[in-house]
Write an enzyme that holds these catalytic residues in place. Structure first.
Site, PDB file in Angstrom:
ATOM      1  N   GLU A 202      32.344 -13.260  -3.299  1.00 51.98           N
ATOM      2  CA  GLU A 202      32.191 -11.943  -2.683  1.00 51.98           C
ATOM      3  C   GLU A 202      30.893 -11.772  -1.891  1.00 51.98           C
ATOM      4  OE1 GLU A 202      32.772  -9.219  -5.940  1.00 51.98           O
ATOM      5  OE2 GLU A 202      34.955  -9.382  -5.808  1.00 51.98           O
ATOM      6  N   GLU A 321      41.382 -12.268  -6.095  1.00 49.23           N
ATOM      7  CA  GLU A 321      41.119 -11.359  -7.215  1.00 49.23           C
ATOM      8  C   GLU A 321      41.927 -10.091  -7.002  1.00 49.23           C
ATOM      9  OE1 GLU A 321      37.153 -10.267  -8.361  1.00 49.23           O
ATOM     10  OE2 GLU A 321      36.338 -12.256  -7.947  1.00 49.23           O
TER      11      GLU A 321
END
Length: 468
Positions: A202, A321
């Site tokens: 991320e 995710e």
């Protein structure tokens, strides 16, 4: 000291055995053909996966390796064929890398064990190389190391521009990729169990909301990983899917219209980046919103990324995710969570079955019951799925795995020419109220708002004021 163990003769023999098993179970190295993942012979492969960041940590203690064995066994029994996990732990009290170039052999052997067990169960691995956030060190730890060495660095986002920090990261890449597994005798860079390398979990950058700093970093690091790897494995950046200010960037779809310092299209176009990724947490990104608002966001978010990936990237796309907050008094109930799983997995299958670019995903996160191995309860974060405890979630995931498995082995070229046709879906779980009374709705909303706001404030303060 950088640990570089050399395999003994016995390990070389073991490597041949594990190599044969992995080839039979996983089909060898994964490549790309347009918007499809393929294995040897150009046959398609689709991914039904899970996140379990804790695998290396657990496996570093031989007394707790049963957790890793059980996790892969449960995943395999539900048809899951991809695990995303950490190949880093920077500093802290359980480090893989305690300081630049200094590695803990027990932790590395834990990762060796994880890779060997994944092979044994026919599960591919997506290995992430560092973190944007402070958990397990991440970019801020790299900057601290450089500052401790006398370099004038003051913020976590210096990670993306400092030549010293970038050299530390490159050294870590080399240490991991050239590691020779003490269980199998196979170097990581040669192991077909590893599906791909993820540059960072991320990546975000407050210092440059336009995405330029992250873009330049990815453009430097992706080719570097390819060179060390010999081009055998795939590479991805690790993005969540946030749009930036560049060409073909649908920035109006970002949660609250905010920039996060990344460009979905431009960064995934970078040389060395083989496939695109998005994440999906509508209840966190849109804290305080209604279920209908979150559902609308999900539809627009997914539809836009599938379109942009096909139109502007021509690469595969994974939802690496996705999760639904499930904590008593503060999140969704199981009925709502399972409905969310249904919706996400139906979207993946709808794309995959029609030859689209969205060809798999990985839920966050797989945990075991604490009765299996002590300490599991400490890893609960409200998003965990314990297959043995939630038969409906396990059934939804297992059915999806079967659906994707039925698509495996197709000819990628023929798939590209296939005419679009309707796709069957899972049986939907009714959203309903699930016992979510009006009395609980307000406290739940306030808690989610508080959590999201706290994280944002904490991240801002740490990045700008309290690095050390």
């Amino acid at each position: 000291m950088t640990v570089r163990p050399r395999p003994a003769a016995a390990a070389i023999i073991i490597a041949a055995v594990f190599g044969a098993a992995a080839a039979a179970a996983g089909g060898g190295m994964v490549g790309v053909d347009g918007t499809q993942f393929v294995v040897e012979g150009g046959r398609t492969i689709y991914f039904s996966g899970f996140n379990a960041y804790w695998l290396m940590m657990m496996a570093s203690d031989p007394a707790r390796r049963a957790a890793v064995v059980a996790a892969f066994a449960q995943a395999s029994s539900r048809g899951l064929n991809l695990a995303r996990t950490w190949a880093f732990s920077d500093g802290g009290d359980q480090p893989l890398q305690s300081s630049p170039g200094v590695y803990d052999e027990a932790m590395f052997q834990g990762l060796d064990f994880v890779i060997a067990e994944a092979r044994r169960h026919g599960i591919y691995l997506l290995l992430c190389l560092t973190n944007n956030f402070d958990d397990f060190g991440g970019k801020r730890q790299y900057v601290r190391w450089a500052a401790d060495a006398g370099h004038n660095l003051t913020a976590g986002d210096d990670f993306f521009t400092s030549s010293v920090v970038k050299s530390y990261y490159k050294n870590h890449v080399k240490a991991v990729l050239t590691r020779v597994n003490t269980v199998t005798g196979v170097a990581y860079k040669d192991d077909p169990t590893i599906f791909a390398w993820e540059l960072m979990n991320e990546p975000r950058c407050d210092a440059d909301p336009t995405g330029g700093m992250v873009q330049a970093w990815v453009e430097e690091m992706a080719p570097y990983v390819k060179r060390v790897d010999g081009g055998r494995h795939l590479v991805t950046a690790g993005l969540e899917g946030f749009y930036g200010d560049g060409e073909h960037e649908s920035k109006e779809l970002n949660p609250w219209g905010i920039y996060y310092g990344t460009n979905y299209v431009a960064t995934h176009r970078a040389a060395g980046v083989d496939f695109a990724t998005i994440h999906l947490y509508p209840d966190v990104w849109l804290w305080g919103s209604t279920a209908d608002e979150q559902a609308a966001f999900f539809r627009n978010w997914t539809r836009s990324h599938v379109h942009d990936t096909a139109a502007f990237l021509g690469k595969p796309l994974l939802v690496t995710e996705y999760g639904k907050f499930l904590w008593k008094g503060g999140g969704a109930n199981k009925t709502q969570r399972n409905y969310f799983l249904d919706v996400v997995l139906d979207a993946i299958y709808a794309s995959a079955s029609r030859g689209g670019p969205l060809v798999g995903g990985a839920f966050w996160q797989l945990l075991l019951d604490d009765d299996v191995v002590a300490g599991m309860d400490d890893l609960r974060d409200g998003y965990e799925i314990i297959l043995a405890e939630d038969s409906r979630a396990a059934s939804i995931i297992g059915e999806h795995s079967e659906q994707l498995a039925s698509l495996n082995g197709q000819d990628a070229e023929a798939l590209r020419r296939r005419r679009r046709r309707p796709a069957s879906s899972h049986r939907k779980t009714r959203l309903g109220s699930g016992g979510d009374s009006d009395a609980l709705r307000l406290p739940r909303t306030l808690l989610i708002r508080f959590i999201s706001l706290s994280r944002s404030i904490s991240s801002f303060i740490q990045d700008n004021f309290v690095l050390f």
